[in-house]
Design a protein around this motif. Sequence first.
Motif, PDB file in Angstrom:
ATOM      1  N   LYS A  21       4.741   7.629  -8.174  1.00 45.56           N
ATOM      2  CA  LYS A  21       4.310   6.717  -8.949  1.00 45.56           C
ATOM      3  C   LYS A  21       3.774   7.406 -10.070  1.00 45.56           C
ATOM      4  N   ARG A  22       3.063   8.627  -9.750  1.00 40.79           N
ATOM      5  CA  ARG A  22       2.439   9.390 -10.780  1.00 40.79           C
ATOM      6  C   ARG A  22       3.285   9.982 -11.907  1.00 40.79           C
ATOM      7  N   LEU A  74       2.698   7.602  -3.862  1.00 39.89           N
ATOM      8  CA  LEU A  74       1.614   7.806  -4.920  1.00 39.89           C
ATOM      9  C   LEU A  74       2.183   8.860  -5.940  1.00 39.89           C
ATOM     10  N   ARG A  75       2.796   9.771  -5.384  1.00 34.77           N
ATOM     11  CA  ARG A  75       3.265  10.908  -6.300  1.00 34.77           C
ATOM     12  C   ARG A  75       4.350  10.468  -7.120  1.00 34.77           C
ATOM     13  N   ARG A  99       0.787  -1.164  -0.203  1.00 37.74           N
ATOM     14  CA  ARG A  99      -0.028  -0.167   0.014  1.00 37.74           C
ATOM     15  C   ARG A  99       0.917   1.296  -0.008  1.00 37.74           C
ATOM     16  N   LEU A 100       0.574   2.352  -0.534  1.00 37.79           N
ATOM     17  CA  LEU A 100       1.336   3.432  -1.035  1.00 37.79           C
ATOM     18  C   LEU A 100       0.875   4.474   0.096  1.00 37.79           C
ATOM     19  N   THR A 101       2.110   5.193   0.422  1.00 41.15           N
ATOM     20  CA  THR A 101       2.176   6.498   0.920  1.00 41.15           C
ATOM     21  C   THR A 101       1.739   7.647   0.327  1.00 41.15           C
ATOM     22  N   LEU A 102       1.395   8.780   0.614  1.00 38.08           N
ATOM     23  CA  LEU A 102       1.178   9.978  -0.519  1.00 38.08           C
ATOM     24  C   LEU A 102       2.529   9.999  -1.119  1.00 38.08           C
TER      25      LEU A 102
END
Lengths: 127, 629
Positions: free
Chosen positions: A12-13, A9-10, A3-6
């Motif tokens: 990854k984006r 996620l950024r 599961r990703l943290t904020l």
Amino acid sequence: MARLTLDELRRKRAEAQKSIYLREGEFRGKIIVHMGTCGIAAGARAIVSAFLEELEKSGVKDIMITTSGCAGLCSKEPMATVEMLNSPPVRYVELTPEKAREIFQAHIIGGTAVAEYALGIGSERGG
Amino acid sequence: MAARRLELMLCTGTGCVAGGSYRIKRALEEEIARHGLQEEISLVPTGCNGFCGQGPLLVVMPERIFYGWLKTEDIPFLVEEHFLKGRPVKKLMFTPPERREPIPLLSDIPFFKKQMLIVLRNKGIIDPEKIDDYIARDGYTALEKVLTSMTPEEVIEEIIRSGLRGRGGAGFPTGIKWKVCRNEPKTPKYVICNCDEGDPGAYMDRSVFESDPHSVIEGQTIAAYAIGASHGYIYVRTEYPLAIKRMQKAIEQAREYGLLGENILGTGFSFDLEIREGSGAFVCGEETSLIHSIEGKSPEPRQRPPFPAQVGIWGCPTVINNVETLATVPVIINRGAEWFSKIGTETSKGTKIFSLVGKINNTGLIEVPMGITLREIIYEIGGGIPGNRKFKAVQTGGPSGGCIPASLIDLPIDYESLTQAGSMMGSGGMIVMDEDTCMVDVAKFFIQFTNDESCGKCTVCRDGSAALLEVLTRITDGEGREGDIEFLEELAWAIKDASMCGLGTTLPNPVLTTIRYFRDEYEAHIRERRCPAKVCKNLIAYWIDPQLCQACLICKRECPAEAIYGEKHTVHVIDQSRCTKCGTCLDVCPPRFGAVKKLSGEPIPPVERGMRVERKKKTATPTQEQLSA
Ligand SMILES: Cc1cc2nc3c(=O)[nH]c(=O)nc-3n(C[C@H](O)[C@H](O)[C@H](O)COP(=O)(O)O)c2cc1C
Ligand code: SF4
Ligand code: SF4
Ligand code: SF4
Ligand code: FES
Ligand code: FES
């Protein structure tokens, strides 16, 4: 995949954006490799690969690499035309993968056409 | 992924899949491999592109060249010409009916030009089965923003200020609904996404699930945060297997990434979703009936109030929103209420998806700003009526919407204007009708549907719709009586007044609007025994004009009822007592003769059997063009 943290996620984006840039539609320039029958025979495919590799390495996202038909100058194949926004197209002739890499660095990244390999500047319509 | 020079966006929505897009995909993969192009070109399966009438279709990025009606046989040529040699293939591009030259670029095709994409922002651009594609297109940034920098109250305030109204039909302000639910003291709370989509011909919600499922998950998670729910349901009809599969996969990916489940993105907020499949009855889409269905009870509506936002599933406060409503939410959060509220009309903000079907050149799904006129939709986006026939009416709002006549073609579309015209927004179905449509027959068709779908709980809805149907059937059978129109009107209003749920209160709309705008057609059926559009079988006759018949024998050969008499050199004659009015003779009589006519409301001119044909003056043999005219 955990599961990703904020932050993850950024990141990854940013990573994912690299793989979809062709669909986003804003381009500063175009490299057109001529792929007529004789172009292919003269090695145009290797030129495409060289440009693609440079593009990949540089991380540049606003340049498209396309192909086009016969340019009517079989003796000078392989050829490519570089079209940058707001400047006249430049046609490069008798290319090799090495020359393609050099052109990518100088013209696309550096902003200066490589006169030595160019056929003529201006007067051309790409494709 | 390594740099590519081309990306082939292949539509794999339900429509294109039915047209063979998986076969096209295999053919493309083979040809790309044969030319050794797999390192330079990637093939991306997408959801519905919207222009389903042209499917299977493919858009080539980055240039956005649009190819439609692809067949596997076309693929080798396409790959070699375009993808290898860089010469786009004209014959596979879209050519509008009235033009000769194809339009290469998607952005130049009128069908796409007037559209404005908010809900469908990712259609045809992402692979719906890849969460990374959604994330790359700013997916889940709205959720990030909400969870890290907004209170639930601020989220609700933002949605209220945006003016967003429910896209499932009634148009209730979304933010207000959320606020009511948030303010209920009782917990837990729930949020449900309504993807029942029971309107025949409508498929916008399915399309959103198939092309961009994460947009719904993100919107629903934001709704959950706003109202304080930790659990949600997605209610979707069993007949949508592809939509269910993609949504299921999207939910799993979102869980893996920590975008659903416990402690989302480490912010402490938890929310999870599950899919519930519905049986598919039309009334299941009604919110209270839907709740009963999820609870395992029989899907019958109940009296409101209390509204689900107060007393919903398992007796708990529940927000129910439509797919499109939820998919709009992340964009509002990202771009702001201000931006959103500038799109549309005074009372109706943002965009709406419509499914454009019927007698129209370009069929498909369109997303347009509220306030666009019917004329723009039908003539610019839709490309007009096939065969240059006359536009007569458009049915909006699904089976219980109304028919809007051609005279209102400049009507700007929003919730209020449609209601004033006697119809409604509904879920966004638009069925275009041309001059060959009988409006009494249309009303009968829709009442047949709603009568079948009535749950039967209210007498007026159940028996009233049956009575409407009986009278409409009589009129179209040519047995209408004086007073029928008045009776229909009276009964229609009674049904509207006394029904409990939206099905009953809206089902009379097709009857009322067709009477309002096409009363003369009802009167012609009743008083003159005439169907002006020449549709109602009992009121029409097929007749062969003896002056035009050239005794070619074709109709006689094709008539399934053996109702046509004739031989070489003699005029053909239809035996009316045997004719079943199948229309075959009209279809097969060569256009250069055009001898078969449809009559209605007039006596059938008698024709003697055995009459010799009047040979037309020998003219030059007709050209191919005349033959196919
Ligand atoms: C007979 C009937 C069928 C309905 N079918 C649907 C449907 O298929 N999808 C939908 O979203 N709403 C449908 N509705 C409306 C729902 O009751 C409800 O108003 C809606 O889901 C609320 O979401 P919204 O505020 O986002 O529009 C239907 C209503 C009635 C009366
Ligand atoms: S109005 Fe019709 S569908 Fe609705 S509850 Fe009553 S009988 Fe059932
Ligand atoms: S309408 Fe059908 S049944 Fe009647 S004459 Fe023509 S082909 Fe025969
Ligand atoms: S097809 Fe037309 S022209 Fe031929 S026999 Fe029948 S009515 Fe006459
Ligand atoms: S094919 Fe290369 S110049 Fe003509
Ligand atoms: S399913 Fe392919 S365009 Fe709609």
